[in-house]
Design a protein around this motif. Sequence first.
Motif: not given
Length: 119
Positions: A1-6, A11-13, A20-27
């Motif tokens: 089982m391989y992970i595709s670039l897509y 996953f990275i996004l 970013i959502a955690g940072y916005l919640i903290a702010v």
Amino acid sequence: MYISLYDLAYFILFVLAVIIAGYLIAVLRRALGVLSLVQGILTAHQGDIRATVSLFQETLTNVNELTVSLKEATVQTASAVRAIPSEITDTVEDLRESFETFALYARIAGEVVKSVFSK
């Protein structure tokens, strides 16, 4: 089982979106804390703020009166300053005439003394 670039990019996004959502919640939490502090200060000093705001009309009236008074004083000062050179000239002319008259009387007195004591 391989992970595709897509799938890796997806996953990275997703991870970036969670960070970013955690940072916005903290702010936002910090901003709400500051706003609640400001609201507490405003609530504590509400009477003082109302007293200060109620004095604005009187202060504005005083400033307007001061402005009118200052304008009148400026006009009077300007006319007095314009009159100073002519008054100085008149005074100097009067002094010159007085000195000339004094010099003439001194010459006459000198001639009288000379003629009286020379004999």
